[in-house]
Design a protein around this motif. Structure first.
Motif, short mmCIF file in Angstrom:
data_model
loop_
_atom_site.label_atom_id
_atom_site.label_comp_id
_atom_site.label_asym_id
_atom_site.label_seq_id
_atom_site.Cartn_x
_atom_site.Cartn_y
_atom_site.Cartn_z
N ASN A 139 63.40 56.84 10.90
CA ASN A 139 62.53 56.60 12.05
C ASN A 139 63.26 55.71 13.04
N ASP A 140 63.98 56.40 13.97
CA ASP A 140 64.77 55.68 14.95
C ASP A 140 64.11 55.76 16.32
N PRO A 176 65.69 55.91 20.14
CA PRO A 176 64.96 57.18 20.15
C PRO A 176 65.21 57.97 18.87
N ASP A 177 64.44 59.06 18.68
CA ASP A 177 64.61 59.88 17.50
C ASP A 177 66.02 60.44 17.43
N ILE A 178 66.52 60.43 16.25
CA ILE A 178 67.78 61.09 15.98
C ILE A 178 67.47 62.17 14.97
N THR A 179 67.72 63.44 15.34
CA THR A 179 67.19 64.54 14.55
C THR A 179 68.11 65.74 14.59
N THR A 180 67.98 66.52 13.57
CA THR A 180 68.70 67.81 13.55
C THR A 180 67.90 68.88 14.27
N ASP A 181 66.70 68.59 14.69
CA ASP A 181 65.81 69.59 15.33
C ASP A 181 66.23 69.78 16.79
#
Length: 309
Positions: free
Chosen positions: A276-277, A279-284
């Motif tokens: 839960n970062d 901003p979001d850090i995501t593979t999406d």
């Protein structure tokens, strides 16, 4: 020769013009204006004389004084023009100052509708006149048949409304989308008219404004500036020289210089695959953008999404 005159008699003619009797002839010519009495004295050879009956005549070769013709009961309904241009098509002709040493016999009123080229007899009382230009005069005749004519008086009957034409906006820009009525940030422009006409000319053009949908109207100027946000209607009231009026169709617009409420942008269908970062850090790398809470008094026209890398 006197009728019934006996032979061997002589006849002497006498004339009196108010200054006493004087001998004259049977043939009268070039008599000056005035009143005359005539008599004949018949004398026979024996010196017996008899006087005929008196006969009288008034010589009048002088034209009467025509006087002055004027309008009575005529309302100049419009501006002060020469000649009058008016909606009043019912009035009376009146003559004053007519005179003659031996009296006025007749007064005949005349009218012309072609600038005095031709005249026709009319009455002192005028009513129901059609729109047009009129000239009136009076011909005064004395008992001897001498005539005089008054100066003509003129007026124009105009009971027809002018053509209002169209209201125009000058130096005006419809800054937004193509709406009806226009919704614009332009709050400074000029009002004008086009196509306004009248046979006898336009006297005035008055501009009016309404901020309540046309329920009430107030006079305004041709130059509009610093209009506050709101709905406006404009129109022009055109008046001709006779006082007839016509009103243009109203032109409507909405001034809107207030920014809309942008609302809040958020991700939809985004899988925050990691921790839960912020901003979001995501593979999406496939998701939606969602906007909520956008609003404006006059409606949202477009929403454009932007990205920065």
């Amino acid at each position: 020769t006197l009728a019934g005159q006996e032979a061997n008699t002589t006849v002497a003619y006498y004339r009196d013009n108010g200054s006493g009797w004087s001998v004259t002839t049977a043939n009268q010519n070039s008599l000056a204006d005035g009143e005359y009495a005539f008599a004949a004295v018949v004398t026979d050879r024996a010196g017996n004389a008899d006087v005929t009956n008196y006969i009288y005549v008034t010589v009048d070769n002088t034209n009467p004084v025509a006087g002055t013709l004027s309008f009575v009961g005529l309302t100049d309904s419009g501006s002060s023009d020469t000649p009058n241009i008016t909606t009043d098509n019912a009035f009376t002709l009146n003559i004053a100052g007519s005179s003659d040493a031996n009296g006025i016999d007749t007064t005949v009123y005349q009218v012309s509708t072609n600038g005095g080229a031709t005249w026709s007899t009319t009455t002192a009382s005028q009513s129901g006149l059609a729109d047009g230009s009129y000239q009136f005069r009076a011909v005064v005749t004395d008992h001897a048949g001498n005539t005089a004519t008054t100066a003509a008086i003129s007026m124009v009957v105009d009971t027809t409304n002018p053509t209002a034409g169209s209201l125009t906006l000058g130096s005006y820009s419809d800054t937004g989308s193509d709406d009806t009525p226009d919704i614009t940030t332009d709050n400074a422009f000029t009002l004008g008219t086009s196509g306004t006409t009248d046979t006898n000319g336009i006297e005035s053009t008055v501009y009016e404004i309404s901020t309540d949908g046309g329920n009430t109207w107030n006079t305004t100027t041709t130059s509009q500036s610093a209009l506050v946000d709101g709905s406006y209607q404009f129109r022009a009231v055109v008046t001709d020289h006779a006082g007839n009026t016509a009103t243009t169709a109203a032109v409507s617009l909405i001034v809107d210089r207030t920014n809309p409420a942008a609302g809040t942008l958020s991700f939809a269908n985004l899988d925050d695959s990691g921790s839960n970062d912020t901003p979001d850090i995501t593979t999406d790398n496939a998701f939606d953008l969602s906007l909520a809470g956008s609003s404006d008094a006059n409606g949202i026209d477009t929403t454009v999404y932007q990205v920065s890398t």
